[in-house]
Scaffold this motif. Structure first.
Motif, mmCIF file in Angstrom:
data_model
loop_
_atom_site.group_PDB
_atom_site.id
_atom_site.type_symbol
_atom_site.label_atom_id
_atom_site.label_comp_id
_atom_site.label_asym_id
_atom_site.label_seq_id
_atom_site.Cartn_x
_atom_site.Cartn_y
_atom_site.Cartn_z
ATOM 1 N N VAL A 1 27.065 -39.009 -26.423
ATOM 2 C CA VAL A 1 28.394 -38.397 -25.851
ATOM 3 C C VAL A 1 27.924 -37.141 -24.818
ATOM 4 O O VAL A 1 28.579 -37.447 -24.178
ATOM 5 C CB VAL A 1 28.942 -37.705 -27.739
ATOM 6 C CG1 VAL A 1 30.362 -37.023 -26.778
ATOM 7 C CG2 VAL A 1 29.303 -39.140 -27.996
ATOM 8 N N GLN A 2 27.253 -36.954 -25.233
ATOM 9 C CA GLN A 2 27.285 -35.587 -24.147
ATOM 10 C C GLN A 2 26.382 -35.927 -22.670
ATOM 11 O O GLN A 2 27.201 -35.758 -21.798
ATOM 12 C CB GLN A 2 25.751 -34.489 -24.088
ATOM 13 C CG GLN A 2 26.409 -33.749 -24.960
ATOM 14 C CD GLN A 2 24.951 -32.400 -25.255
ATOM 15 O OE1 GLN A 2 23.751 -33.493 -25.783
ATOM 16 N NE2 GLN A 2 25.259 -31.319 -25.527
ATOM 17 N N SER B 1 34.855 -30.396 -28.788
ATOM 18 C CA SER B 1 33.584 -30.738 -28.657
ATOM 19 C C SER B 1 32.464 -29.514 -29.586
ATOM 20 O O SER B 1 31.112 -30.803 -29.655
ATOM 21 C CB SER B 1 33.558 -31.137 -26.934
ATOM 22 O OG SER B 1 33.905 -29.631 -26.927
ATOM 23 N N THR C 1 28.858 -31.522 -28.767
ATOM 24 C CA THR C 1 28.389 -32.831 -27.652
ATOM 25 C C THR C 1 29.126 -31.300 -26.528
ATOM 26 O O THR C 1 29.544 -31.883 -25.382
ATOM 27 C CB THR C 1 29.473 -33.692 -27.728
ATOM 28 O OG1 THR C 1 30.902 -33.615 -27.611
ATOM 29 C CG2 THR C 1 28.931 -34.658 -28.908
ATOM 30 N N LYS D 1 18.611 -33.203 -32.120
ATOM 31 C CA LYS D 1 20.181 -33.318 -32.283
ATOM 32 C C LYS D 1 19.704 -35.015 -32.233
ATOM 33 O O LYS D 1 19.365 -36.037 -31.838
ATOM 34 C CB LYS D 1 20.359 -33.653 -31.068
ATOM 35 C CG LYS D 1 21.941 -33.622 -30.950
ATOM 36 C CD LYS D 1 22.623 -32.663 -29.766
ATOM 37 C CE LYS D 1 23.215 -30.878 -29.805
ATOM 38 N NZ LYS D 1 23.991 -30.730 -29.079
ATOM 39 N N LYS E 1 25.468 -37.548 -30.808
ATOM 40 C CA LYS E 1 25.459 -36.745 -30.263
ATOM 41 C C LYS E 1 25.152 -36.427 -28.540
ATOM 42 O O LYS E 1 25.618 -36.302 -28.063
ATOM 43 C CB LYS E 1 24.768 -35.151 -30.697
ATOM 44 C CG LYS E 1 26.040 -34.524 -32.013
ATOM 45 C CD LYS E 1 25.456 -34.210 -32.806
ATOM 46 C CE LYS E 1 26.527 -34.068 -34.439
ATOM 47 N NZ LYS E 1 25.908 -32.888 -34.791
ATOM 48 N N ARG E 2 24.057 -36.602 -28.468
ATOM 49 C CA ARG E 2 23.432 -36.672 -26.827
ATOM 50 C C ARG E 2 24.246 -37.876 -25.805
ATOM 51 O O ARG E 2 24.285 -37.482 -25.198
ATOM 52 C CB ARG E 2 21.599 -37.057 -26.708
ATOM 53 C CG ARG E 2 20.758 -36.115 -27.979
ATOM 54 C CD ARG E 2 20.805 -34.266 -26.873
ATOM 55 N NE ARG E 2 19.869 -33.678 -27.190
ATOM 56 C CZ ARG E 2 20.152 -32.179 -26.852
ATOM 57 N NH1 ARG E 2 20.670 -31.858 -26.117
ATOM 58 N NH2 ARG E 2 18.799 -32.080 -28.230
#
Length: 217
Positions: A206-207, A52, A57, A199, A203-204
Motif C-alpha cells: 500500500v505504501q 493510514s 500505511t 512490516k 502494508k508495504r
C-alpha cells in the motif's frame, strides 16, 4: 527485487520529527476535549486514530505536499440521543475557543481540520456509536444535515487481519537464511536492521502504491 522494494517502502516512512509532531498533536486533542465542561467532560468518549496511521500505511509527503493524521472522537452514546449538528457544533466550539486552534481550524463537511504550519494537518471526525459492542458509528454530514454511517475501526481491523494472514513473508524467510550465512562471511557488508522486514507485505504494498499514485498523478 523484493529486498529493493522493501527498502524503498522503508524510505517512505515518516521521520522521527514528523512522528513526534503527530503524537503531540494527537494527545493535545484529547486533553482539550476532556477539559470542556459544557459538553465533552459530561460524556464518555474515546479518541483513536483512523486511516493510514491506524493501519500502518502512512507515507511521508513529497515536496510541498502535506501528510495528515485522521482521528475519530467517538462518543460512547447511541447517536439518536443527539442531533448530528449538536455533535459537530460542540467540536467546532471547543476548537474555535482555543487560542491554539482557532486560527488553524477549517470546517469540513464531516470533520474539523486543524491545519498546522508546514506539512501537516489533522482531520477530526466526531461520531456516536450505533449499538454497544459494535464498531460502527454514525457521523454528522453537514451537506445532508443528517447522520451518515462509518466504520473506521472495523476497516482497520479488517485490513490488519488481511495483512497478518501472511505470518512470515518470503522476504523475511530469505533474510533469516542470509543472516545465518552472514555469520561465516565476514567480508559481506552489514545487513540492514531486521525491523525493516517486520512490516507485513500488504502494508508495504500500500505504501508503494501510494507513492506511485503521488508521482503518476
Amino acid at each position: 527485487r523484493e529486498d529493493l522494494l522493501t527498502r524503498i517502502a522503508v524510505s517512505l516512512e515518516l521521520d522521527e520529527t514528523r512522528k513526534n509532531r503527530m503524537e503531540s498533536a494527537y494527545k493535545a486533542i484529547y486533553e482539550i476535549l476532556e477539559k470542556d465542561e459544557l459538553f465533552f467532560a459530561k460524556i464518555d468518549f474515546l479518541v483513536y486514530p483512523q486511516g493510514s496511521k491506524a493501519i500502518g500505511t502512512t507515507v511521508k509527503p513529497r515536496g510541498k505536499e502535506e501528510f495528515d493524521l485522521d482521528i475519530t472522537v467517538e462518543i460512547r452514546d447511541p447517536y439518536y440521543k443527539y442531533t448530528s449538528s449538536e455533535i459537530y457544533n460542540n467540536l467546532i466550539r471547543v476548537l474555535s475557543n482555543s487560542e491554539v486552534y482557532k486560527e488553524k481550524l477549517i470546517k469540513k463537511n464531516r470533520c474539523a481540520r486543524i491545519n498546522y504550519t508546514g506539512d501537516f494537518h489533522m482531520d477530526i471526525l466526531p461520531g456516536c456509536i450505533v449499538i454497544s459492542g459494535d464498531s460502527k458509528i454514525m457521523v454528522p454530514d453537514r451537506e445532508l444535515q443528517n447522520w451518515t454511517s462509518s466504520d473506521p475501526k472495523g476497516y482497520a481491523n479488517w485490513f490488519t487481519r488481511k495483512a497478518e494472514s501472511v505470518t512470515v513473508s518470503r522476504l523475511n524467510k530469505a533474510i533469516r537464511i542470509f543472516s545465518a550465512l552472514y555469520e561465516v562471511k565476514a567480508e559481506q557488508e552489514d545487513l540492514p536492521n531486521e525491523d525493516t522486514y517486520s512490516k507485513e507485505p500488504l502494508k508495504r504494498a500500500v505504501q508503494l502504491t501510494k507513492r506511485y499514485r503521488d508521482i503518476y498523478f
